[in-house]
Design an enzyme around this catalytic site. Structure first.
Site, PDB file in Angstrom:
ATOM      1  N   ASN A 210     -43.913  56.334 110.834  1.00 25.06           N
ATOM      2  CA  ASN A 210     -42.543  55.987 110.453  1.00 25.06           C
ATOM      3  C   ASN A 210     -42.499  54.546 109.961  1.00 25.06           C
ATOM      4  OD1 ASN A 210     -43.069  55.434 113.249  1.00 25.06           O
ATOM      5  ND2 ASN A 210     -40.890  55.170 113.654  1.00 25.06           N
TER       6      ASN A 210
ATOM      7  N   GLU B 121     -39.671  51.760 109.116  1.00 26.64           N
ATOM      8  CA  GLU B 121     -38.250  51.420 109.228  1.00 26.64           C
ATOM      9  C   GLU B 121     -37.882  50.310 108.245  1.00 26.64           C
ATOM     10  OE1 GLU B 121     -37.582  50.702 113.431  1.00 26.64           O
ATOM     11  OE2 GLU B 121     -37.707  52.863 113.824  1.00 26.64           O
TER      12      GLU B 121
ATOM     13  N   GLU C  38     -43.479  62.103 109.517  1.00 30.12           N
ATOM     14  CA  GLU C  38     -43.824  63.413 108.950  1.00 30.12           C
ATOM     15  C   GLU C  38     -43.678  63.397 107.429  1.00 30.12           C
ATOM     16  OE1 GLU C  38     -41.831  62.664 111.391  1.00 30.12           O
ATOM     17  OE2 GLU C  38     -41.791  64.181 112.968  1.00 30.12           O
TER      18      GLU C  38
HETATM   19  N1  THU Z   1     -38.798  59.361 113.632  1.00 29.02           N
HETATM   20  C1  THU Z   1     -39.873  59.896 113.018  1.00 29.02           C
HETATM   21  O1  THU Z   1     -40.671  59.202 112.384  1.00 29.02           O
HETATM   22  N2  THU Z   1     -40.069  61.223 113.121  1.00 29.02           N
HETATM   23  C2  THU Z   1     -39.288  62.049 113.866  1.00 29.02           C
HETATM   24  O2  THU Z   1     -39.541  63.230 113.899  1.00 29.02           O
HETATM   25  C3  THU Z   1     -38.153  61.524 114.612  1.00 29.02           C
HETATM   26  C4  THU Z   1     -37.810  60.115 114.352  1.00 29.02           C
HETATM   27  C5  THU Z   1     -38.631  57.909 113.583  1.00 29.02           C
HETATM   28  C6  THU Z   1     -37.486  57.400 112.767  1.00 29.02           C
HETATM   29  C7  THU Z   1     -37.226  56.063 113.416  1.00 29.02           C
HETATM   30  O3  THU Z   1     -38.106  55.108 112.855  1.00 29.02           O
HETATM   31  C8  THU Z   1     -37.623  56.264 114.855  1.00 29.02           C
HETATM   32  O4  THU Z   1     -38.426  57.421 114.887  1.00 29.02           O
HETATM   33  C9  THU Z   1     -36.447  56.430 115.811  1.00 29.02           C
HETATM   34  O5  THU Z   1     -35.619  57.432 115.404  1.00 29.02           O
END
Ligand code: THU
Length: 136
Positions: A46, A48, A59
């Site tokens: 992820n 941000e 994903e």
């Molecule tokens: N996040 C993901 O990368 N994948 C998921 O399936 C759920 C949430 C990330 C987004 C954000 O950076 C952090 O997790 C908190 O929501």
């Protein structure tokens, strides 16, 4: 068909890449590992942003990285969320994106730092996928 040993290995890759997550706001690292048809594994984390809505999940980043390398079909997915003890499943948007490139029967494992893990399929995560019928 992927066996337990292969899935364990795929999950270990998801867990390892989760340390590369850029998650200074949520402090919630996510790592994803996609198994391609030829055995190649493509990972994602992820990423941000200070404009929170621009955050991209692990994903979808894995899917985008794989497509850019020429991979369009994935046979399994593992997701690691080491900052939660319990398993955390993929968000709704990611479920639809994954369904574009994976069969309903494709296995998905997700787990946090604890012993509990969820072993499911793309079809269970994204059921009644009528859009599949529109694809040639
Ligand atoms: N996040 C993901 O990368 N994948 C998921 O399936 C759920 C949430 C990330 C987004 C954000 O950076 C952090 O997790 C908190 O929501």
């Amino acid at each position: 068909m992927i066996d337990k040993e292969q899935m364990d290995k795929l999950f270990a890759q998801a867990r390892q890449i989760a340390d590369k997550a850029y998650a200074p706001y949520s402090k919630f690292r996510v790592g994803a590992a996609l198994l391609c048809e030829d055995g190649t594994v493509i990972t994602g984390v992820n990423v941000e942003n200070r404009s929170f809505g621009l955050t991209i999940c692990a994903e979808r980043n894995a899917v985008c990285a794989a497509v850019a390398k020429g991979y369009l079909r994935f046979t399994a997915l593992a997701i690691s969320t080491p900052d939660s003890v319990e398993p955390t499943g993929p968000c709704g948007a990611c479920r639809q994106v994954l369904s574009e490139f994976m069969a309903a029967a494709a296995p998905v494992r997700f787990a946090g730092s604890g012993a509990n893990q969820v072993n499911t399929t793309v079809g269970e995560l994204y059921p009644f996928d009528s859009l599949h019928e529109l694809k040639g």
